[in-house]
Write an enzyme that holds these catalytic residues in place. Structure first.
Site, PDB file in Angstrom:
ATOM      1  N   TYR A  94     101.033  -1.914 102.692  1.00  0.00           N
ATOM      2  CA  TYR A  94      99.915  -1.104 103.188  1.00  0.00           C
ATOM      3  C   TYR A  94      98.902  -2.056 103.800  1.00  0.00           C
ATOM      4  O   TYR A  94      98.518  -3.053 103.162  1.00  0.00           O
ATOM      5  CB  TYR A  94      99.297  -0.337 102.012  1.00  0.00           C
ATOM      6  CG  TYR A  94      98.090   0.488 102.352  1.00  0.00           C
ATOM      7  CD1 TYR A  94      98.220   1.705 103.017  1.00  0.00           C
ATOM      8  CD2 TYR A  94      96.812   0.070 101.977  1.00  0.00           C
ATOM      9  CE1 TYR A  94      97.104   2.482 103.309  1.00  0.00           C
ATOM     10  CE2 TYR A  94      95.702   0.843 102.262  1.00  0.00           C
ATOM     11  CZ  TYR A  94      95.848   2.054 102.925  1.00  0.00           C
ATOM     12  OH  TYR A  94      94.743   2.821 103.199  1.00  0.00           O
ATOM     13  N   ASP A 119      98.549 -10.465 105.537  1.00  0.00           N
ATOM     14  CA  ASP A 119      97.478  -9.581 105.079  1.00  0.00           C
ATOM     15  C   ASP A 119      97.091 -10.068 103.681  1.00  0.00           C
ATOM     16  O   ASP A 119      97.761  -9.769 102.696  1.00  0.00           O
ATOM     17  CB  ASP A 119      98.002  -8.139 105.048  1.00  0.00           C
ATOM     18  CG  ASP A 119      96.999  -7.172 104.443  1.00  0.00           C
ATOM     19  OD1 ASP A 119      96.036  -7.628 103.814  1.00  0.00           O
ATOM     20  OD2 ASP A 119      97.204  -5.952 104.587  1.00  0.00           O
ATOM     21  N   LYS A 163      88.098  -7.197 100.336  1.00  0.00           N
ATOM     22  CA  LYS A 163      87.919  -7.282  98.883  1.00  0.00           C
ATOM     23  C   LYS A 163      87.082  -8.487  98.446  1.00  0.00           C
ATOM     24  O   LYS A 163      85.883  -8.484  98.653  1.00  0.00           O
ATOM     25  CB  LYS A 163      89.272  -7.215  98.197  1.00  0.00           C
ATOM     26  CG  LYS A 163      90.052  -5.940  98.660  1.00  0.00           C
ATOM     27  CD  LYS A 163      91.151  -5.557  97.761  1.00  0.00           C
ATOM     28  CE  LYS A 163      92.042  -4.467  98.309  1.00  0.00           C
ATOM     29  NZ  LYS A 163      91.551  -3.116  98.156  1.00  0.00           N
TER      30      LYS A 163
HETATM   31  N1  HOZ Z   1      93.477  -0.454  99.303  1.00  0.00           N
HETATM   32  C1  HOZ Z   1      93.392  -0.321  97.883  1.00  0.00           C
HETATM   33  C2  HOZ Z   1      94.548  -0.951  97.235  1.00  0.00           C
HETATM   34  N2  HOZ Z   1      95.751  -0.308  97.530  1.00  0.00           N
HETATM   35  C3  HOZ Z   1      93.292   1.068  97.439  1.00  0.00           C
HETATM   36  C4  HOZ Z   1      91.962   1.535  97.591  1.00  0.00           C
HETATM   37  C5  HOZ Z   1      91.968   2.901  98.120  1.00  0.00           C
HETATM   38  O1  HOZ Z   1      92.891   3.275  98.850  1.00  0.00           O
HETATM   39  O2  HOZ Z   1      91.007   3.563  97.781  1.00  0.00           O
END
Ligand code: HOZ
Length: 427
Positions: free
Chosen positions: A144, A239, A267
């Site tokens: 993702y 990423d 993050k």
């Molecule tokens: N991108 C975050 C980790 N997979 C998840 C946070 C979210 O989608 O709220």
């Protein structure tokens, strides 16, 4: 534990916000029940609106690596806010954090700050396409890279949790330029490259995926990608939104000793404020506007509050390298403890861990998307809610990594392990 007030707040939120949340994975759809509304957090603990105290294993999905409300970051933000919260003009602190980042991360000369990991990955791909003059990208099933159109093709995280890894709204035109491969399958990547010779701008990958639960790269896989990229003039995009400043000061590139061409961040780099960034060597970054033709911009990019939080966080990590070992030691202790408890049951499980990322998958070996989706979601749901009743907050989806923070004590870890033992007996 009682969640009466959270429930009432959720009912009210659903009237005005789709699903009551501003990011789907928070809604608990994957595990059932209703989300918990948090009131405040300090160190390793969340305090919810009903007055419950929970040990936190998501750390805001990664950023709070030193624990919540880390005092130096809080102070820096307050101090900066007094001077004005946004100018849309350059500020000195942007150069300070850029300089520090470039010194901490291998293989980058310049960095551009944006507001989220999504923006960082979207911009990195545009830059790769502009720089190489090619259109297609390879991504991996279950990885993702945020919610921009090119990435919602067999995406992990909330996209798979909610059953839309290929989201409606992404046009065929966009989808055709995103080619899929399987994580840890180098031969498969070779085949995709062969079938699209001279057309691939970039391979984008989470070097250590966290969005189908935590997955570990097999020996030689990432190095093999590096070699394929060199052979076929493809840019390798790491990423590092999750792994950057978490697995090591220099992220996965440093820990695994693999060189990426473009690196994306989110993050931890923002210290808990909305920050993303992408970085590369000079010849690539200078292809970006205003020096180059690839356009990318943002009114709030480099926002002073966000930069103050990020700079304070990174400065601390830069000066305390031992934190990465401390985190890895704590995660390893947790791993062993959970393993002991689960071994005493007849549950089928596997635990994947690297540094301070860890996941319990309720299936045998998990090394890619196909093996991750075999996980027993019924067991995961019961496990999640059982742990919650014991005061432990895990990611509310099997397709997410747990993130440890350094404020966790060994006493917290022992409590967690004991809770696993108790809950596992009920599964
Ligand atoms: N991108 C975050 C980790 N997979 C998840 C946070 C979210 O989608 O709220």
């Amino acid at each position: 534990m009682i969640y009466k007030r959270s429930s009432a707040l959720f009912t009210e939120a659903k009237k005005y916000i789709p699903g009551g949340v501003n990011s789907p994975v928070r809604a608990f759809n994957a595990v059932g029940g209703e989300p918990i509304f948090v009131k405040q957090a300090k160190g390793a603990y969340l305090y919810d609106e009903d007055g419950n105290k929970l040990i936190d294993y998501i750390a805001s999905w990664g950023p709070m690596i030193l624990g919540h409300a880390f005092q130096p970051v809080v102070n820096a933000v307050i101090e900066k806010a007094e001077l004005g919260t946004s100018f849309g003009m350059p500020t000195q602190i942007e150069t300070e954090i850029a300089k520090l980042t470039v010194s901490m991360v291998p293989n980058i000369d310049k960095i551009r700050f944006v507001n989220s990991g999504t923006e960082a990955c979207m911009s990195a791909v545009r830059l790769a396409r502009g720089f190489t003059g090619k259109d297609k990208i390879i991504k991996f099933s279950g990885c993702y890279h945020g919610h921009s159109d090119s990435f919602l093709i067999q995406a992990g995280s909330g996209a798979v949790t909610f059953g839309s890894p290929n989201s409606p709204g992404v046009t065929q035109g966009t989808a055709k330029d995103t080619l899929l491969a399987q994580y840890n399958d180098l031969d498969g990547v070779k085949d995709v490259i062969e079938a699209n010779k001279g057309e691939i701008a970039a391979i984008i990958i989470e070097p250590v995926p966290g969005n189908m639960g935590c997955i570990i790269p097999k020996k030689g896989f990432l190095q093999g990608l590096r070699e394929l990229c060199d052979k076929h003039q493809i840019l390798l995009i790491f990423d590092e939104v999750m792994t950057g400043f978490r697995l090591a000061q220099g992220g996965a590139q440093e820990l695994l000793n693999i060189k990426a061409d473009i690196v994306t961040f989110g993050k931890v780099i923002g210290g808990g404020l909305p920050v993303g960034a992408f970085a590369a060597r000079n010849e690539i970054m200078d292809y970006l506007a205003p020096t180059g033709p690839v356009y990318q911009a943002g009114t709030l990019s480099g926002n002073p509050l966000a930069m103050a939080a990020g700079l304070t966080m990174l400065t601390f990590l830069n000066e305390h390298e031992g934190i990465f070992k401390s985190l890895a030691d704590k995660t390893s202790y947790l791993h062993k403890g959970i393993e002991n408890e689960l071994q005493a049951t007849d549950l089928t499980y596997t635990i994947n861990r690297l540094g301070s990322m860890i996941s319990v998958h309720f299936t045998e070996e998990v090394y890619d998307f196909k093996t991750a989706v075999k996980g027993n979601n019924k067991t995961f749901k019961k496990f999640f809610h059982g742990m919650l009743q014991e005061g432990i907050y895990l990611p509310p989806s099997a397709f997410e990594s747990w993130f440890l923070n350094d404020a966790l004590t060994y006493e917290d870890l022992d409590k967690t392990i004991a809770a696993v033992g108790k809950v596992a007996k009920t599964l």
